[in-house]
Design an enzyme around this catalytic site. Structure first.
Site, PDB file in Angstrom:
ATOM      1  N   GLY A  68       0.794  -1.097   0.054  1.00  0.00           N
ATOM      2  CA  GLY A  68      -0.025  -0.012   0.145  1.00  0.00           C
ATOM      3  C   GLY A  68       0.854   1.030  -0.002  1.00  0.00           C
ATOM      4  O   GLY A  68       0.667   2.098   0.908  1.00  0.00           O
ATOM      5  N   GLU A  91       0.667  -1.404  -4.831  1.00  0.00           N
ATOM      6  CA  GLU A  91      -0.436  -0.435  -4.570  1.00  0.00           C
ATOM      7  C   GLU A  91      -1.818  -1.032  -5.427  1.00  0.00           C
ATOM      8  O   GLU A  91      -1.514  -1.677  -6.609  1.00  0.00           O
ATOM      9  CB  GLU A  91      -0.067   0.729  -5.269  1.00  0.00           C
ATOM     10  CG  GLU A  91      -1.088   1.871  -5.170  1.00  0.00           C
ATOM     11  CD  GLU A  91      -1.685   2.125  -3.694  1.00  0.00           C
ATOM     12  OE1 GLU A  91      -3.034   2.183  -4.040  1.00  0.00           O
ATOM     13  OE2 GLU A  91      -1.122   2.364  -2.888  1.00  0.00           O
ATOM     14  N   ILE A  92      -2.954  -0.880  -5.063  1.00  0.00           N
ATOM     15  CA  ILE A  92      -3.987  -1.160  -5.717  1.00  0.00           C
ATOM     16  C   ILE A  92      -4.665  -0.556  -6.556  1.00  0.00           C
ATOM     17  O   ILE A  92      -5.363  -0.809  -7.670  1.00  0.00           O
ATOM     18  CB  ILE A  92      -5.060  -1.933  -4.729  1.00  0.00           C
ATOM     19  CG1 ILE A  92      -6.191  -2.927  -5.299  1.00  0.00           C
ATOM     20  CG2 ILE A  92      -5.715  -0.715  -3.797  1.00  0.00           C
ATOM     21  CD1 ILE A  92      -7.212  -3.339  -4.346  1.00  0.00           C
ATOM     22  N   ASN A 127      -3.318  -6.713  -5.578  1.00  0.00           N
ATOM     23  CA  ASN A 127      -4.199  -6.657  -4.445  1.00  0.00           C
ATOM     24  C   ASN A 127      -3.350  -7.542  -3.425  1.00  0.00           C
ATOM     25  O   ASN A 127      -3.342  -8.724  -3.523  1.00  0.00           O
ATOM     26  CB  ASN A 127      -5.445  -7.363  -4.496  1.00  0.00           C
ATOM     27  CG  ASN A 127      -6.249  -7.195  -3.410  1.00  0.00           C
ATOM     28  OD1 ASN A 127      -5.727  -7.187  -2.442  1.00  0.00           O
ATOM     29  ND2 ASN A 127      -7.876  -7.218  -3.631  1.00  0.00           N
ATOM     30  N   ALA A 128      -2.637  -7.063  -2.571  1.00  0.00           N
ATOM     31  CA  ALA A 128      -1.868  -7.597  -1.529  1.00  0.00           C
ATOM     32  C   ALA A 128      -2.453  -8.621  -0.616  1.00  0.00           C
ATOM     33  O   ALA A 128      -2.079  -9.598  -0.297  1.00  0.00           O
ATOM     34  CB  ALA A 128      -1.030  -6.556  -0.782  1.00  0.00           C
ATOM     35  N   CYS A 147       2.322   1.052   6.013  1.00  0.00           N
ATOM     36  CA  CYS A 147       2.252   2.700   6.356  1.00  0.00           C
ATOM     37  C   CYS A 147       1.141   3.346   6.080  1.00  0.00           C
ATOM     38  O   CYS A 147       0.312   3.285   4.990  1.00  0.00           O
ATOM     39  CB  CYS A 147       3.349   3.515   5.618  1.00  0.00           C
ATOM     40  SG  CYS A 147       5.219   2.776   5.815  1.00  0.00           S
ATOM     41  N   ASP A 150      -5.606   1.801   5.419  1.00  0.00           N
ATOM     42  CA  ASP A 150      -7.026   2.234   5.649  1.00  0.00           C
ATOM     43  C   ASP A 150      -7.411   1.861   6.947  1.00  0.00           C
ATOM     44  O   ASP A 150      -7.429   0.580   7.313  1.00  0.00           O
ATOM     45  CB  ASP A 150      -7.787   1.470   4.590  1.00  0.00           C
ATOM     46  CG  ASP A 150      -9.141   2.076   4.541  1.00  0.00           C
ATOM     47  OD1 ASP A 150      -9.631   2.565   5.338  1.00  0.00           O
ATOM     48  OD2 ASP A 150      -9.772   1.625   3.369  1.00  0.00           O
ATOM     49  N   THR A 226       7.086   9.344   4.107  1.00  0.00           N
ATOM     50  CA  THR A 226       5.726   8.882   3.127  1.00  0.00           C
ATOM     51  C   THR A 226       4.976  10.371   3.179  1.00  0.00           C
ATOM     52  O   THR A 226       4.877  11.019   4.005  1.00  0.00           O
ATOM     53  CB  THR A 226       4.911   7.884   4.048  1.00  0.00           C
ATOM     54  OG1 THR A 226       4.646   8.538   5.696  1.00  0.00           O
ATOM     55  CG2 THR A 226       5.990   6.623   4.183  1.00  0.00           C
ATOM     56  N   GLU A 228       1.644  10.503   3.650  1.00  0.00           N
ATOM     57  CA  GLU A 228       0.846  10.538   4.824  1.00  0.00           C
ATOM     58  C   GLU A 228       1.628  11.083   6.245  1.00  0.00           C
ATOM     59  O   GLU A 228       1.110  11.721   6.926  1.00  0.00           O
ATOM     60  CB  GLU A 228      -0.021   9.252   4.942  1.00  0.00           C
ATOM     61  CG  GLU A 228      -0.939   8.773   3.985  1.00  0.00           C
ATOM     62  CD  GLU A 228      -2.239   9.778   3.829  1.00  0.00           C
ATOM     63  OE1 GLU A 228      -2.529  10.266   5.153  1.00  0.00           O
ATOM     64  OE2 GLU A 228      -2.516  10.335   3.003  1.00  0.00           O
TER      65      GLU A 228
END
Length: 259
Positions: A68, A91-92, A127-128, A147, A150, A226, A228
């Site tokens: 992610g 990453e999705i 999709n991990a 990191c 969601d 990151t 975020e």
């Protein structure tokens, strides 16, 4: 870095071909359990061709996973912190994945005549939660990062959280003995969830030694590099970190009946 011009989003303007985040904005999260986009994935790890991801690396073998990855801040940092290890960002979201791909491509081209850096990082859209074992062998991963995942605040959605008992068993299969699992979030409830699930799992032990955590460059990188993490810092929020070591099989066997 001094002398580099950046956009308001933090994009490096001086690097030719560097994408701008404003053109790759996407929803912050999506539901990985009901995502209907089809993914191409190998039937088994030895069927995966990594040469397109690491074209200048002979016999590439991924050892670090940024699950992610968002816009790739941690992945890019790991490239220079650990030049001898291969990092894969996962990453999705398609637009975000494409941004990271173009970012890595621009950095590779920019450094080609000098350090030839960033050859050791790549990004994969997948999709991990569903497909990790299709890509990696048992004990292949040395470091795995989660990191600012969601939070999935609603209780009925907690099964979608990327750290849960079932998935931790999968991660323990992939992570080498002594390997490290890193988590960071700005949501205290999610942090407590991470700690509860990891503490209860027989394959992991929490690293609580402050000196060891402070000396680990990965902790600093996931806190500061990151997107975020930077956003939380700007807003004055708090970041919650939990880091776990994958126990040796002999230790697990002595404590449980798993082996």
């Amino acid at each position: 870095m001094a002398g580099i011009k950046r956009t308001a989003d933090g994009d490096d303007m001086d690097i030719v071909g560097m994408p701008q985040k404003k053109f790759y904005r996407s929803r912050a999260h999506c539901n990985p359990l009901s995502h209907n986009d089809s993914f191409v994935y190998p039937l088994r790890p030895n069927a995966m061709d990594w040469s397109t991801h690491y074209p200048n690396i002979e016999n590439p073998k991924v050892e670090f996973l940024d699950v992610g990855c968002g816009f790739g801040g941690l992945t890019i940092a790991l490239a220079t912190l650990f030049p001898e290890n291969l990092t894969l960002a996962m990453e999705i979201r398609p637009k975000v994945t494409e941004y990271v791909r173009l970012r890595i491509e621009a950095l590779r081209k920019d450094s080609l005549e000098t350090t030839k850096a960033y050859q050791n990082v790549s990004v994969l859209r997948t999709n991990a939660m569903r497909y990790l074992p299709h890509y990696f062998e048992k004990g292949q991963i040395k470091k795995m990062f989660f990191c600012f995942p969601d939070p999935q605040f609603k209780q009925r959605n907690h099964r979608r959280r990327i750290v849960n008992t079932h998935l931790l068993t999968e991660y323990a299969y992939l992570i080498a003995e002594g390997g490290i699992l890193y988590t960071i979030t700005d949501v205290e409830d999610l942090h407590n969830w991470h700690v509860a699930k990891c503490d209860a799992h027989p394959c992991f032990e929490r690293i609580t030694d402050a000196a060891e955590l402070e000396a680990d460059p990965c902790v600093k990188a996931m806190t500061e590099e990151t997107e975020e993490g930077k956003k939380v810092a700007r807003s004055g929020g708090k970041k919650y970190i939990a880091v776990y070591r994958r126990l040796k099989n002999a230790t697990i066997a002595a404590n449980t009946s798993l082996f």
